[in-house]
Enzyme design. Sequence first.
Site, PDB file in Angstrom:
ATOM      1  N   LYS B  46      11.624  -7.456  -4.370  1.00 46.50           N
ATOM      2  CA  LYS B  46      11.007  -8.190  -3.260  1.00 46.50           C
ATOM      3  C   LYS B  46      12.141  -8.747  -2.400  1.00 46.50           C
ATOM      4  CE  LYS B  46       8.038 -11.027  -1.205  1.00 46.50           C
ATOM      5  NZ  LYS B  46       8.141 -10.379   0.099  1.00 46.50           N
ATOM      6  N   ASN B  70       0.807  -6.963   7.461  1.00 44.40           N
ATOM      7  CA  ASN B  70       1.134  -8.034   6.519  1.00 44.40           C
ATOM      8  C   ASN B  70       2.002  -9.082   7.168  1.00 44.40           C
ATOM      9  OD1 ASN B  70       3.988  -8.405   5.189  1.00 44.40           O
ATOM     10  ND2 ASN B  70       3.807  -6.225   5.663  1.00 44.40           N
ATOM     11  N   ASN B 100      16.989  -6.320  -2.428  1.00 42.83           N
ATOM     12  CA  ASN B 100      16.794  -6.447  -0.984  1.00 42.83           C
ATOM     13  C   ASN B 100      17.104  -7.881  -0.575  1.00 42.83           C
ATOM     14  OD1 ASN B 100      15.030  -7.241   1.423  1.00 42.83           O
ATOM     15  ND2 ASN B 100      14.900  -5.013   1.498  1.00 42.83           N
ATOM     16  N   CYS B 130      14.739  -9.780   9.570  1.00 45.34           N
ATOM     17  CA  CYS B 130      14.406 -11.209   9.480  1.00 45.34           C
ATOM     18  C   CYS B 130      14.662 -11.897  10.814  1.00 45.34           C
ATOM     19  CB  CYS B 130      15.283 -11.903   8.445  1.00 45.34           C
ATOM     20  SG  CYS B 130      15.286 -11.095   6.872  1.00 45.34           S
ATOM     21  N   VAL B 191      11.791   3.348   8.066  1.00 44.00           N
ATOM     22  CA  VAL B 191      11.717   2.161   8.892  1.00 44.00           C
ATOM     23  C   VAL B 191      11.050   1.019   8.131  1.00 44.00           C
ATOM     24  CG1 VAL B 191      11.587   3.468  11.025  1.00 44.00           C
ATOM     25  CG2 VAL B 191       9.457   2.843   9.888  1.00 44.00           C
ATOM     26  N   THR B 193       8.544  -2.438   8.852  1.00 50.63           N
ATOM     27  CA  THR B 193       7.219  -2.419   9.492  1.00 50.63           C
ATOM     28  C   THR B 193       7.305  -2.563  11.011  1.00 50.63           C
ATOM     29  OG1 THR B 193       7.024  -4.788   9.131  1.00 50.63           O
ATOM     30  CG2 THR B 193       6.001  -3.344   7.494  1.00 50.63           C
ATOM     31  N   GLY B 243       8.057   4.989   5.425  1.00 53.08           N
ATOM     32  CA  GLY B 243       7.032   4.861   6.446  1.00 53.08           C
ATOM     33  C   GLY B 243       5.811   5.708   6.164  1.00 53.08           C
TER      34      GLY B 243
END
Lengths: 248, 301
Positions: B46, B70, B100, B130, B191, B193, B243
């Site tokens: 995550k 999301n 990640n 981010c 990619v 999102t 993707g």
Amino acid sequence: MNYKTGLVKDVKWVNEKDHICLLTVSGDFAGDAGQFYLLRAWEEEPFLSRPISIHDREDDLIRFLFQVKGRGTALLSQLKEGDPIRLLGPLGNGFPVKETYRNVAVIGGGIGTAPLYYLLKECKRKNVRADYYAGFKTEPYLWEQYEKVAESALIATESGAFGKKGFVTEILPQEKDYDAVYLCGPEIMMKNVAAVFSDSVPVYVSMEKRMACGIGACIGCTIKTVNGYQRVCKDGPVFLREDVIFDA
Amino acid sequence: MHKGLEVNLCGVTLKNPVIGASGTFGYGKEYEELYDISVMGAICSKGLTLHKKEGNSGIRTYETKGGLLNSVGLQNPGVDAFIETELDRMLSYDTVTIVNLGGGSLEEYLMGLEKLNKTKVPLIELNISCPNVKSGGMAFGIKSEVAYEVVKEAKKVSKKPLIVKLSPNAEDIVDMALSCEKAGADALSLVNTFKGMAIDIQKRKPIFDNVTAGFSGPAIKPIALRMVYEVKKAVSVPVVGIGGIVSAEDAIEFIMAGAEAVEIGSGNFMNPLLGKEIVENLEKWMNENGVSSLREIRGII
């Protein structure tokens, strides 16, 4: 937890006006009261599976009582005997029914009553006396079936067509001591009902949220709690009322 | 497992090219209850940040036709807590662990990397989608020069290979990829999102508290595939394709477009056994088509 295929045994309308459907699936599916499954009877569309609580189960079948709200539940309601359906579960924590409990209250609102039948059965099996209180808009779902397994059963409807006219809060006892209270229904109903019971009584509430993975991986179905955001699918769906920060 | 499935990603051998994408695969343990996740080529944690993040309020997931929006908001326990409570177990699986890492500022990225330097994590995926606190919340991954700075500084600090995860919302995806490569990225994954939204017409309000959300799923696959294809034509570092992959055939398309490996994201929600099934079906496809190694088909388009 498993992801396996069962065969539809029966689909029937319990209440056409409120679009309430009862789906029975053959197969050996585990689960405790308050747990749920992700149901899928299609390939790629809709994209997600549908989280539905266990309404009842026996050794060779499992039942789901649900309201048709969108594409997924509509497809589930159109299934025919013999159709394959994939079930992921059992998921979530379920309602804790301690053997030491003597008297409990089981309280539901609308389709929130769906998981309470299996809970009432579990209470009976554990010799825990369970009083059932339920509120509906106009008429109850599968009332006789619930009445049969509950110690006592009271009903309120907003229309007054069945039981007392008004909300479920109006049929709750004023001074009965319960060892535990179990709630499932709209958030506003659970919030109001929970407030009726003193802080010393454990009140368990079953929460609902839009859900993706169902297994705790995506953190997409969180609710606000005193311990931060928690996942309905994995940390719940059953929480203690003092932990939940209600939106309603 | 078929030897021809093997992939070398920045010097790390993956037994096959199928990776559980960040944010959809938890910390591995959630899927371990369903199948033996050691069949996976790798699993991504995550998305982590230096400090614990509470995540976003309101609705976080919303199904659309062909996919999913999301708005989780990177809820995570922070790098320290992850290292303490999750990492050892992740590393114990017989698959490759990719961590990640995201951040709200350059300093956060660098401090996170320093902490990960001290662990046995073999690969890091740097999430540059981010929001950057300094530039008013615009993601690091939108402007090539902003991404270049982050990757360049990150490379100075990191002792682990860095896979930079690109946002499809970048102003120019090929320019972005070239900038990250120039800054020292060891690999690129793409990619992330797409920025999307949905409206509740009865309430006359956006579905999400943040108004916009990240869109993923089969609906984005053709665009993601095109971006992987264009990027791989331009860069020489390995590219990981992500993707809308929901089948081995989808994965093969990405590999033919030049991807070294692929990540399975929201497809895991469509079918919780998808990772395992894609690995099995990739092998089956190779056998049926007389392909002895994925190298034979990689980048042939």
